[in-house]
Design a protein around this motif. Sequence first.
Motif, PDB file in Angstrom:
ATOM      1  N   ALA A  66     -15.432 -11.780  -0.668  1.00 39.93           N
ATOM      2  CA  ALA A  66     -15.840 -11.463  -2.039  1.00 39.93           C
ATOM      3  C   ALA A  66     -15.579  -9.987  -2.340  1.00 39.93           C
ATOM      4  N   GLY A  67     -15.882  -9.123  -1.378  1.00 40.05           N
ATOM      5  CA  GLY A  67     -15.628  -7.704  -1.554  1.00 40.05           C
ATOM      6  C   GLY A  67     -14.148  -7.384  -1.632  1.00 40.05           C
ATOM      7  N   VAL A  68     -13.343  -8.017  -0.771  1.00 40.49           N
ATOM      8  CA  VAL A  68     -11.893  -7.765  -0.764  1.00 40.49           C
ATOM      9  C   VAL A  68     -11.266  -8.237  -2.070  1.00 40.49           C
ATOM     10  N   LEU A  69     -11.742  -9.354  -2.608  1.00 40.97           N
ATOM     11  CA  LEU A  69     -11.215  -9.842  -3.879  1.00 40.97           C
ATOM     12  C   LEU A  69     -11.467  -8.824  -4.994  1.00 40.97           C
ATOM     13  N   ALA A  70     -12.662  -8.238  -5.016  1.00 46.09           N
ATOM     14  CA  ALA A  70     -12.973  -7.210  -6.017  1.00 46.09           C
ATOM     15  C   ALA A  70     -12.043  -6.008  -5.863  1.00 46.09           C
ATOM     16  N   LEU A  71     -11.739  -5.639  -4.631  1.00 40.94           N
ATOM     17  CA  LEU A  71     -10.850  -4.499  -4.383  1.00 40.94           C
ATOM     18  C   LEU A  71      -9.420  -4.800  -4.824  1.00 40.94           C
ATOM     19  N   CYS A  72      -8.972  -6.055  -4.663  1.00 37.56           N
ATOM     20  CA  CYS A  72      -7.648  -6.449  -5.162  1.00 37.56           C
ATOM     21  C   CYS A  72      -7.558  -6.206  -6.666  1.00 37.56           C
ATOM     22  N   LEU A  73      -8.619  -6.557  -7.385  1.00 41.17           N
ATOM     23  CA  LEU A  73      -8.625  -6.375  -8.834  1.00 41.17           C
ATOM     24  C   LEU A  73      -8.618  -4.896  -9.198  1.00 41.17           C
ATOM     25  N   VAL A  74      -9.327  -4.081  -8.412  1.00 44.39           N
ATOM     26  CA  VAL A  74      -9.306  -2.630  -8.651  1.00 44.39           C
ATOM     27  C   VAL A  74      -7.887  -2.092  -8.522  1.00 44.39           C
ATOM     28  N   LEU A  75      -7.173  -2.511  -7.482  1.00 45.33           N
ATOM     29  CA  LEU A  75      -5.828  -1.998  -7.228  1.00 45.33           C
ATOM     30  C   LEU A  75      -4.808  -2.489  -8.263  1.00 45.33           C
ATOM     31  N   LEU A  76      -5.138  -3.531  -8.991  1.00 45.59           N
ATOM     32  CA  LEU A  76      -4.255  -3.987 -10.063  1.00 45.59           C
ATOM     33  C   LEU A  76      -4.176  -2.982 -11.202  1.00 45.59           C
ATOM     34  N   PHE A  77      -5.253  -2.226 -11.399  1.00 46.49           N
ATOM     35  CA  PHE A  77      -5.368  -1.461 -12.640  1.00 46.49           C
ATOM     36  C   PHE A  77      -5.539   0.046 -12.458  1.00 46.49           C
ATOM     37  N   THR A  78      -5.423   0.562 -11.239  1.00 45.12           N
ATOM     38  CA  THR A  78      -5.615   2.005 -11.067  1.00 45.12           C
ATOM     39  C   THR A  78      -4.376   2.674 -10.496  1.00 45.12           C
ATOM     40  N   ASP A  79      -4.105   3.885 -10.999  1.00 45.28           N
ATOM     41  CA  ASP A  79      -3.045   4.728 -10.453  1.00 45.28           C
ATOM     42  C   ASP A  79      -3.622   5.959  -9.766  1.00 45.28           C
ATOM     43  N   ASN A  80      -4.941   6.056  -9.733  1.00 48.82           N
ATOM     44  CA  ASN A  80      -5.600   7.216  -9.130  1.00 48.82           C
ATOM     45  C   ASN A  80      -5.445   7.178  -7.616  1.00 48.82           C
ATOM     46  N   GLY A  81      -4.843   8.227  -7.036  1.00 47.94           N
ATOM     47  CA  GLY A  81      -4.561   8.253  -5.611  1.00 47.94           C
ATOM     48  C   GLY A  81      -5.794   8.108  -4.748  1.00 47.94           C
ATOM     49  N   ALA A  82      -6.861   8.815  -5.100  1.00 49.80           N
ATOM     50  CA  ALA A  82      -8.088   8.769  -4.297  1.00 49.80           C
ATOM     51  C   ALA A  82      -8.691   7.370  -4.314  1.00 49.80           C
ATOM     52  N   ALA A  98       7.245  -7.651 -12.605  1.00 47.42           N
ATOM     53  CA  ALA A  98       6.256  -6.984 -13.454  1.00 47.42           C
ATOM     54  C   ALA A  98       6.584  -5.521 -13.691  1.00 47.42           C
ATOM     55  N   GLY A  99       7.524  -4.979 -12.899  1.00 48.03           N
ATOM     56  CA  GLY A  99       7.891  -3.579 -13.062  1.00 48.03           C
ATOM     57  C   GLY A  99       6.920  -2.609 -12.422  1.00 48.03           C
ATOM     58  N   SER A 100       6.013  -3.117 -11.570  1.00 46.63           N
ATOM     59  CA  SER A 100       5.030  -2.251 -10.921  1.00 46.63           C
ATOM     60  C   SER A 100       4.563  -2.890  -9.623  1.00 46.63           C
ATOM     61  N   PRO A 101       4.476  -2.093  -8.526  1.00 45.48           N
ATOM     62  CA  PRO A 101       3.983  -2.667  -7.265  1.00 45.48           C
ATOM     63  C   PRO A 101       2.528  -3.110  -7.336  1.00 45.48           C
ATOM     64  N   HIS A 102       1.762  -2.564  -8.281  1.00 42.51           N
ATOM     65  CA  HIS A 102       0.343  -2.937  -8.397  1.00 42.51           C
ATOM     66  C   HIS A 102       0.181  -4.431  -8.620  1.00 42.51           C
ATOM     67  N   TRP A 103       1.096  -5.034  -9.390  1.00 38.42           N
ATOM     68  CA  TRP A 103       0.961  -6.446  -9.709  1.00 38.42           C
ATOM     69  C   TRP A 103       1.268  -7.333  -8.521  1.00 38.42           C
ATOM     70  N   GLY A 104       1.875  -6.772  -7.478  1.00 36.05           N
ATOM     71  CA  GLY A 104       2.039  -7.533  -6.245  1.00 36.05           C
ATOM     72  C   GLY A 104       0.706  -7.907  -5.620  1.00 36.05           C
ATOM     73  N   SER A 117       0.814  -1.220   0.000  1.00 34.00           N
ATOM     74  CA  SER A 117       0.000   0.000   0.000  1.00 34.00           C
ATOM     75  C   SER A 117       0.844   1.264   0.000  1.00 34.00           C
ATOM     76  N   VAL A 118       1.990   1.236   0.693  1.00 37.07           N
ATOM     77  CA  VAL A 118       2.847   2.423   0.741  1.00 37.07           C
ATOM     78  C   VAL A 118       3.627   2.607  -0.553  1.00 37.07           C
ATOM     79  N   ARG A 119       3.584   1.624  -1.449  1.00 36.82           N
ATOM     80  CA  ARG A 119       4.297   1.705  -2.720  1.00 36.82           C
ATOM     81  C   ARG A 119       3.369   2.003  -3.895  1.00 36.82           C
ATOM     82  N   LEU A 120       2.056   1.928  -3.668  1.00 35.10           N
ATOM     83  CA  LEU A 120       1.101   2.138  -4.757  1.00 35.10           C
ATOM     84  C   LEU A 120       0.980   3.606  -5.142  1.00 35.10           C
ATOM     85  N   ILE A 121       1.308   4.494  -4.200  1.00 35.91           N
ATOM     86  CA  ILE A 121       1.259   5.935  -4.450  1.00 35.91           C
ATOM     87  C   ILE A 121       2.674   6.481  -4.319  1.00 35.91           C
TER      88      ILE A 121
END
Length: 386
Positions: A279-295, A355-361, A234-238
């Motif tokens: 189920a909700g947390v799994l959906a959020l994992c997928l969101v974090l794979l593909f977004t760079d938006n800080g908010a 992968a060259g990106s922390p998101h893929w972690g 989480s501290v590496r995504l932003i």
Amino acid sequence: MGVERVDRRLLGPVLAGFFIMGFCDMVAPITGRIAAEFPAERQAAVSFLPTMVFLWFLVLSAPFAAWMNRRGRKTTALAGYLLTVVGLLVPYAAGEGCALGWYFAGFGLLGIGNTAIQVAVNPLLATIVPAERMTSYLTVGQIFRNTSLLLLAPIVTGLVAATGSWRLLLPIYAALTVAGGVWLQLTSVPEPPRSGTSVGLAACFGLLKNRAVLLSALGVACFIAADVGIGYLSVRLIDNPSSILTTTGFYACRIVGTIVGAWALVRVRDTKYLGWNMAGVLALCLVLLFTDNGAVIYAAVGLMGFGMACVFATFYSVATRAVPERANEVAGLMILAISAGAVSGPACGAVARAAGSPHWGMLFVAVLVCYMLWASVKLTNNEQRI
């Protein structure tokens, strides 16, 4: 235990143990700060710092449990406090810009101390609360633990603004640990007779023959690994210095989730509630794979904290219900499972670097969440058949 009322004078110092228990979880998010002190070729080694904390749960939980049977729960907790203080002060005493080895030594001692604390504090709580209220008080203990984690980012941010460094966090945590130890030492907490019976790995692993215990132990392992992974990533995504505030949102929402869960779990089957959350947390994992938006990242990490709030208490309770006569061995097995946190830093770091990106972690976290979702369905079906 037939006591209806809980003596709050005894409850306070024991719940303080849960607060101190949370200090070891600062290693994953603070690793990002430590990484900035070392060149790129040392980053893979830095990613193993969380491993130095959680490795000891596998190695030492059974020996500490056996020692606790001989010396008592309070003495074991106090020994854990002492080791925690030493572990926090070792890298601080080594000074700014110290070698990475000092961090490994200090965080290793921190992990050993935390193993002793976790082995002792959960059973210590059981001696002062009625058995039928143990789950609810275990949830209260998790609120105290999450509160210590919630305060991490504001303290670090304030220290950096005031001194230019996060390192004063270490003596602050050491001082709080000393205060908690003195409070517990001055409190007379009743304990069961000391048996001297050894609690070995064989006794703990023997419980895995029970399907519910097996699913629950693996569930705890996946939960801890996912929890550490989220803290690490989480501290590496932003990409800015305030990214550590993602941990504030995560643990603030976890406290809210714990409170909501305490209300919901008296109305809904715990394993079913766990499934909804996973189920909700799994959906959020997928969101974090593909977004760079800080908010979006702040919101998603916070909501993950809400969804992860009651996971440990649920798996722990399910395992205890399955073999109530073996509650001590269940506790030892669950502490053993916490050692799974040792793999998260290296695994998430390796995936992110490849992968060259922390998101893929987050793929690593998503796999763990998938298991917890599957286990919740299996456990729900298993208990409905009983």
